[in-house]
Motif scaffolding. Structure first.
Motif, PDB file in Angstrom:
ATOM      1  N   SER A   1      18.006 -12.910 -11.313  1.00  0.00           N
ATOM      2  CA  SER A   1      18.074 -14.029 -10.383  1.00  0.00           C
ATOM      3  C   SER A   1      16.696 -14.618 -10.090  1.00  0.00           C
ATOM      4  O   SER A   1      16.583 -15.801  -9.797  1.00  0.00           O
ATOM      5  CB  SER A   1      18.787 -13.630  -9.100  1.00  0.00           C
ATOM      6  N   GLY A   2      15.625 -13.824 -10.185  1.00  0.00           N
ATOM      7  CA  GLY A   2      14.274 -14.367 -10.011  1.00  0.00           C
ATOM      8  C   GLY A   2      13.912 -15.294 -11.150  1.00  0.00           C
ATOM      9  O   GLY A   2      13.324 -16.362 -10.948  1.00  0.00           O
ATOM     10  N   VAL A   3      14.259 -14.912 -12.371  1.00  0.00           N
ATOM     11  CA  VAL A   3      14.017 -15.763 -13.542  1.00  0.00           C
ATOM     12  C   VAL A   3      14.891 -17.013 -13.451  1.00  0.00           C
ATOM     13  O   VAL A   3      14.428 -18.120 -13.716  1.00  0.00           O
ATOM     14  CB  VAL A   3      14.281 -14.994 -14.851  1.00  0.00           C
ATOM     15  N   GLN A   4      16.134 -16.836 -13.032  1.00  0.00           N
ATOM     16  CA  GLN A   4      17.030 -17.986 -12.890  1.00  0.00           C
ATOM     17  C   GLN A   4      16.506 -18.945 -11.834  1.00  0.00           C
ATOM     18  O   GLN A   4      16.636 -20.169 -11.972  1.00  0.00           O
ATOM     19  CB  GLN A   4      18.451 -17.531 -12.543  1.00  0.00           C
ATOM     20  N   LEU A   5      15.911 -18.433 -10.780  1.00  0.00           N
ATOM     21  CA  LEU A   5      15.301 -19.287  -9.753  1.00  0.00           C
ATOM     22  C   LEU A   5      14.266 -20.209 -10.379  1.00  0.00           C
ATOM     23  O   LEU A   5      14.228 -21.408 -10.088  1.00  0.00           O
ATOM     24  CB  LEU A   5      14.664 -18.424  -8.664  1.00  0.00           C
ATOM     25  N   VAL A   6      13.426 -19.663 -11.244  1.00  0.00           N
ATOM     26  CA  VAL A   6      12.407 -20.470 -11.921  1.00  0.00           C
ATOM     27  C   VAL A   6      13.073 -21.548 -12.772  1.00  0.00           C
ATOM     28  O   VAL A   6      12.709 -22.723 -12.700  1.00  0.00           O
ATOM     29  CB  VAL A   6      11.472 -19.590 -12.781  1.00  0.00           C
TER      30      VAL A   6
ATOM     31  N   ASP B   1      13.315 -28.450  -0.214  1.00  0.00           N
ATOM     32  CA  ASP B   1      14.777 -28.531  -0.073  1.00  0.00           C
ATOM     33  C   ASP B   1      15.467 -27.539  -1.001  1.00  0.00           C
ATOM     34  O   ASP B   1      16.406 -26.848  -0.611  1.00  0.00           O
ATOM     35  CB  ASP B   1      15.279 -29.948  -0.378  1.00  0.00           C
ATOM     36  N   PHE B   2      14.995 -27.471  -2.243  1.00  0.00           N
ATOM     37  CA  PHE B   2      15.568 -26.545  -3.213  1.00  0.00           C
ATOM     38  C   PHE B   2      15.400 -25.096  -2.756  1.00  0.00           C
ATOM     39  O   PHE B   2      16.344 -24.306  -2.780  1.00  0.00           O
ATOM     40  CB  PHE B   2      14.910 -26.752  -4.585  1.00  0.00           C
ATOM     41  N   LEU B   3      14.190 -24.740  -2.343  1.00  0.00           N
ATOM     42  CA  LEU B   3      13.931 -23.363  -1.926  1.00  0.00           C
ATOM     43  C   LEU B   3      14.684 -23.007  -0.646  1.00  0.00           C
ATOM     44  O   LEU B   3      15.142 -21.872  -0.479  1.00  0.00           O
ATOM     45  CB  LEU B   3      12.432 -23.125  -1.772  1.00  0.00           C
TER      46      LEU B   3
END
Length: 129
Positions: free
Chosen positions: A15-20, A75-77
């Motif tokens: 999920s950290g990689v997907q966040l990027v 907004d995204f974060l």
């Protein structure tokens, strides 16, 4: 450009990689920083990449609109912070909120622009700003 999937980065929660990757879709201005990051690091390291995100966001905030759009990024974060994903929260809190400017540094005013979820997390982590 080399595309790194979560399966190719076993030391980083997917999920950290997907966040990027999702950030790049939401704020394409980070694409150059991402490509440079992947080249230098040999893959996606979300905590390391978010140093570049912080720098781009603060520059955008100070320049009012140039470079990476700070409003779209916040907004995204904020949206992602509401989901309760521990790996995503770790990246956002540790490597974004934790690296925002201190009260004596240029760009600290961006802290006043954080949404309610990130503002609460920031306040717990850095009660003095």
């Amino acid at each position: 450009m080399q595309h790194i999937s979560p399966q190719n980065s076993p030391s980083t929660p997917a999920s950290g990689v997907q966040l990027v990757h999702d950030l790049l879709l939401h704020v394409p201005a980070f694409r150059g920083a991402y490509e440079s990051h992947v080249f230098r690091q040999g893959g996606v390291l979300p905590h390391v990449f978010f140093w570049d995100v912080v720098q781009g966001v603060v520059r955008s905030f100070l320049a009012e609109g140039e470079e990476a759009d700070w409003r779209r990024t916040l907004d995204f974060l904020e949206e992602r912070s509401r989901l309760g994903d521990a790996a995503v929260d770790e990246v956002i809190v540790t490597s974004f909120l934790g690296d925002l400017p201190s009260p004596h540094e240029p760009g600290h005013g961006i802290v006043q622009q954080l949404g309610p979820v990130m503002a609460a997390k920031f306040g717990r982590m850095r009660p003095l700003g």
